[in-house]
Design a protein around this motif. Structure first.
Motif, PDB file in Angstrom:
ATOM      1  N   THR A  15       5.809  -7.720 -10.254  1.00  9.84           N
ATOM      2  CA  THR A  15       4.406  -7.556 -10.637  1.00  9.84           C
ATOM      3  C   THR A  15       3.483  -8.311  -9.695  1.00  9.84           C
ATOM      4  N   ILE A  16       3.863  -9.524  -9.315  1.00  9.35           N
ATOM      5  CA  ILE A  16       3.040 -10.308  -8.384  1.00  9.35           C
ATOM      6  C   ILE A  16       2.955  -9.618  -7.024  1.00  9.35           C
ATOM      7  N   ILE A  17       4.098  -9.108  -6.538  1.00  4.16           N
ATOM      8  CA  ILE A  17       4.101  -8.407  -5.248  1.00  4.16           C
ATOM      9  C   ILE A  17       3.242  -7.146  -5.330  1.00  4.16           C
ATOM     10  N   SER A  18       3.371  -6.402  -6.425  1.00  2.00           N
ATOM     11  CA  SER A  18       2.576  -5.186  -6.596  1.00  2.00           C
ATOM     12  C   SER A  18       1.083  -5.501  -6.645  1.00  2.00           C
ATOM     13  N   PHE A  19       0.728  -6.574  -7.367  1.00  2.30           N
ATOM     14  CA  PHE A  19      -0.687  -6.973  -7.451  1.00  2.30           C
ATOM     15  C   PHE A  19      -1.220  -7.373  -6.080  1.00  2.30           C
ATOM     16  N   ALA A  20      -0.446  -8.161  -5.338  1.00  2.55           N
ATOM     17  CA  ALA A  20      -0.906  -8.619  -4.022  1.00  2.55           C
ATOM     18  C   ALA A  20      -1.058  -7.444  -3.049  1.00  2.55           C
ATOM     19  N   LEU A  21      -0.042  -6.575  -2.985  1.00  6.79           N
ATOM     20  CA  LEU A  21      -0.112  -5.435  -2.083  1.00  6.79           C
ATOM     21  C   LEU A  21      -1.240  -4.480  -2.472  1.00  6.79           C
ATOM     22  N   GLY A  22      -1.369  -4.210  -3.772  1.00  4.61           N
ATOM     23  CA  GLY A  22      -2.409  -3.290  -4.218  1.00  4.61           C
ATOM     24  C   GLY A  22      -3.804  -3.836  -3.991  1.00  4.61           C
ATOM     25  N   THR A  23      -3.999  -5.144  -4.222  1.00  2.00           N
ATOM     26  CA  THR A  23      -5.323  -5.742  -4.038  1.00  2.00           C
ATOM     27  C   THR A  23      -5.703  -5.786  -2.564  1.00  2.00           C
ATOM     28  N   VAL A  24      -4.799  -6.248  -1.717  1.00  2.83           N
ATOM     29  CA  VAL A  24      -5.086  -6.304  -0.283  1.00  2.83           C
ATOM     30  C   VAL A  24      -5.250  -4.896   0.281  1.00  2.83           C
ATOM     31  N   GLY A  25      -4.352  -3.986  -0.113  1.00  2.00           N
ATOM     32  CA  GLY A  25      -4.453  -2.613   0.379  1.00  2.00           C
ATOM     33  C   GLY A  25      -5.724  -1.920  -0.096  1.00  2.00           C
ATOM     34  N   GLY A  26      -6.085  -2.134  -1.366  1.00  7.79           N
ATOM     35  CA  GLY A  26      -7.311  -1.529  -1.878  1.00  7.79           C
ATOM     36  C   GLY A  26      -8.544  -2.069  -1.190  1.00  7.79           C
ATOM     37  N   ALA A  27      -8.540  -3.365  -0.845  1.00 12.29           N
ATOM     38  CA  ALA A  27      -9.680  -3.947  -0.133  1.00 12.29           C
ATOM     39  C   ALA A  27      -9.826  -3.331   1.253  1.00 12.29           C
ATOM     40  N   ILE A  28      -8.714  -3.150   1.935  1.00 10.30           N
ATOM     41  CA  ILE A  28      -8.771  -2.571   3.285  1.00 10.30           C
ATOM     42  C   ILE A  28      -9.188  -1.108   3.226  1.00 10.30           C
ATOM     43  N   VAL A  29      -8.644  -0.354   2.273  1.00  9.13           N
ATOM     44  CA  VAL A  29      -9.015   1.060   2.147  1.00  9.13           C
ATOM     45  C   VAL A  29     -10.494   1.196   1.795  1.00  9.13           C
ATOM     46  N   GLY A  30     -10.982   0.341   0.888  1.00  6.59           N
ATOM     47  CA  GLY A  30     -12.397   0.395   0.540  1.00  6.59           C
ATOM     48  C   GLY A  30     -13.294  -0.003   1.694  1.00  6.59           C
ATOM     49  N   TRP A  31     -12.861  -0.990   2.488  1.00  3.62           N
ATOM     50  CA  TRP A  31     -13.662  -1.413   3.642  1.00  3.62           C
ATOM     51  C   TRP A  31     -13.748  -0.303   4.689  1.00  3.62           C
ATOM     52  N   LYS A  32     -12.625   0.404   4.897  1.00  2.00           N
ATOM     53  CA  LYS A  32     -12.589   1.499   5.877  1.00  2.00           C
ATOM     54  C   LYS A  32     -12.703   2.848   5.174  1.00  2.00           C
ATOM     55  N   ARG A  33     -13.666   2.956   4.277  1.00  2.00           N
ATOM     56  CA  ARG A  33     -13.860   4.201   3.520  1.00  2.00           C
ATOM     57  C   ARG A  33     -14.187   5.339   4.476  1.00  2.00           C
ATOM     58  N   GLY A  34     -13.637   6.497   4.121  1.00  2.07           N
ATOM     59  CA  GLY A  34     -13.827   7.671   4.949  1.00  2.07           C
ATOM     60  C   GLY A  34     -12.786   7.830   6.039  1.00  2.07           C
ATOM     61  N   SER A  35     -11.876   6.855   6.193  1.00  2.87           N
ATOM     62  CA  SER A  35     -10.839   6.947   7.211  1.00  2.87           C
ATOM     63  C   SER A  35      -9.588   7.610   6.637  1.00  2.87           C
ATOM     64  N   ARG A  36      -8.573   7.701   7.464  1.00  6.13           N
ATOM     65  CA  ARG A  36      -7.319   8.314   7.024  1.00  6.13           C
ATOM     66  C   ARG A  36      -6.603   7.474   5.964  1.00  6.13           C
ATOM     67  N   LEU A  37      -6.981   6.211   5.861  1.00  6.59           N
ATOM     68  CA  LEU A  37      -6.349   5.362   4.847  1.00  6.59           C
ATOM     69  C   LEU A  37      -6.672   5.820   3.428  1.00  6.59           C
ATOM     70  N   ASP A  38      -7.709   6.623   3.253  1.00  6.03           N
ATOM     71  CA  ASP A  38      -8.040   7.133   1.917  1.00  6.03           C
ATOM     72  C   ASP A  38      -6.904   7.964   1.336  1.00  6.03           C
ATOM     73  N   ALA A  39      -6.024   8.486   2.197  1.00  9.47           N
ATOM     74  CA  ALA A  39      -4.904   9.297   1.707  1.00  9.47           C
ATOM     75  C   ALA A  39      -3.914   8.466   0.907  1.00  9.47           C
TER      76      ALA A  39
END
Length: 362
Positions: free
Chosen positions: A146-170
């Motif tokens: 759960t801790i690993i999932s939270f860390a990966l999801g939070t960091v990944g979501g922050a990067i995807v939101g920062w680079k909105r409109g890029s291929r990371l949205d997939a």
């Protein structure tokens, strides 16, 4: 040598004020941090009341069920005399000669002594001993996943939101798709592919058959090997929710004025991302993570049944089927305490990340 004009200094001060307004990255008062004693006192009172209510419900709920632990125990051990059965009822605290109120008082007295009773399902062993043998497996596997999932999801979501409109949205629809698959089905697919077909990981148990727990490199390797498949399954199944939540909060935060001012002042994008945008967007994630702590202890029944993994979830299921009141109450108590402690820690982290909480309550 030149000096800055008063007008220029005024504009710089206005930009600094605009950057600080609305962000949790600055302290409420320079030089010292006000400790929100009223906030902590109010939360402590709330959690104490919640603990009392949970323990009270924990006492009464099993007694509203049909049957009792002694009847179930006698069904498994038919050579018990009636006198021994009566003694067992007294030992378990379900003596019919005592009123329900007296049983309630005795239950609180046992808790203050650290006595959780005995388990009829496990050969009249103390409940605390049974829980201590099952809890580390649940915390080690589900807690870490759960801790690993939270860390990966939070960091990944922050990067995807920062680079909105890029291929990371997939990544959002892909991870969300796995989040919608029932966990037991995802676990069975993982067993079929990686255990039965590829033979990469064992399909069940926490260590090899015939082994006993010990502190050795061989045993630790077995635990890691047996726990990898269920841990990865938990991470994949829960990653989408954390990433989607963080990404949506990032999109909201990035439209705030202080983000625009920070970028206009020429701050590095990495600092704007992590020190301002992500720090504000993570606040709802902290509360959600605190709520998920309860599922680390009590919400693992499906996982432990699919992978035949020893832990608190399977222990609770077995105790319910056997009407082992003492063991049920012990598991419920552990779940309650874990949720309360997690929420207390979340409140502390929230007050640290958001100085506005300290401002309001100090």
């Amino acid at each position: 040598m030149t000096t800055a004009s008063p007008e220029l200094g005024q504009f710089e001060q206005q930009d600094r004020d605009a950057l600080e307004v609305g962000t949790t990255a600055t302290t409420a008062e320079k030089g010292r941090v006000l400790v929100p004693w009223r906030f902590f006192a109010g939360r402590a009172g709330f959690y104490l009341f919640t603990l009392w209510a949970a323990i009270t419900i924990n006492f009464f709920l099993p007694r509203f069920m049909k049957g009792d632990a002694v009847s179930s125990y006698l069904a498994r051990n038919r050579n018990i005399s009636p006198e021994a059965a009566d003694s067992l009822r007294i030992l378990l605290g379900i003596d019919t000669d005592k009123s329900i109120w007296q049983q309630y008082i005795d239950y609180w007295a046992m808790l203050f002594r650290g006595d959780l009773g005995i388990s009829t399902l496990h050969g009249l062993r103390p409940v605390a001993e049974v829980l201590s043998s099952a809890l580390p497996w649940t915390l080690g596997l589900v807690g870490l996943a759960t801790i690993i999932s939270f860390a990966l999801g939070t960091v990944g979501g922050a990067i995807v939101g920062w680079k909105r409109g890029s291929r990371l949205d997939a990544l959002i629809p892909i991870t969300t798709f796995f989040n919608t698959i029932p966990y037991f089905w995802l676990g069975l697919i993982a067993i079929a592919i990686f255990s039965s077909t590829l033979k990469w990981f064992p399909s069940s148990h926490a260590y090899g058959k015939g082994q006993s727990p010990e502190w050795s490199l061989d045993f630790i390797g077995q635990v890691i090997t047996h726990g990898t498949l269920p841990a990865v399954t938990i991470i994949i199944a829960s990653l989408g929710g954390w990433m989607l939540g963080m990404r949506n909060m990032m999109l909201t935060v990035l439209d705030e004025d202080y983000i625009t001012v920070a970028q206009a002042k020429g701050m590095p994008n990495r600092r704007v991302l992590w020190a301002y945008a992500a720090r504000n967007a993570v606040l709802p994630q902290v509360q959600s993570f605190a709520l998920s702590i309860g599922f680390i202890v009590g919400g693992t029944i499906v996982m432990e049944m699919v992978f035949s993994y020893p832990g608190v979830g399977k222990l609770l299921l077995d105790a319910t089927n056997a009407k082992d009141f003492a063991l049920m109450q012990g598991v419920f108590l552990v779940i309650t305490l874990s949720v309360l402690v997690a929420n207390i820690l979340a409140d502390i982290v929230y007050a640290y990340l958001d100085p506005r909480t300290r401002q309001t309550e100090a």
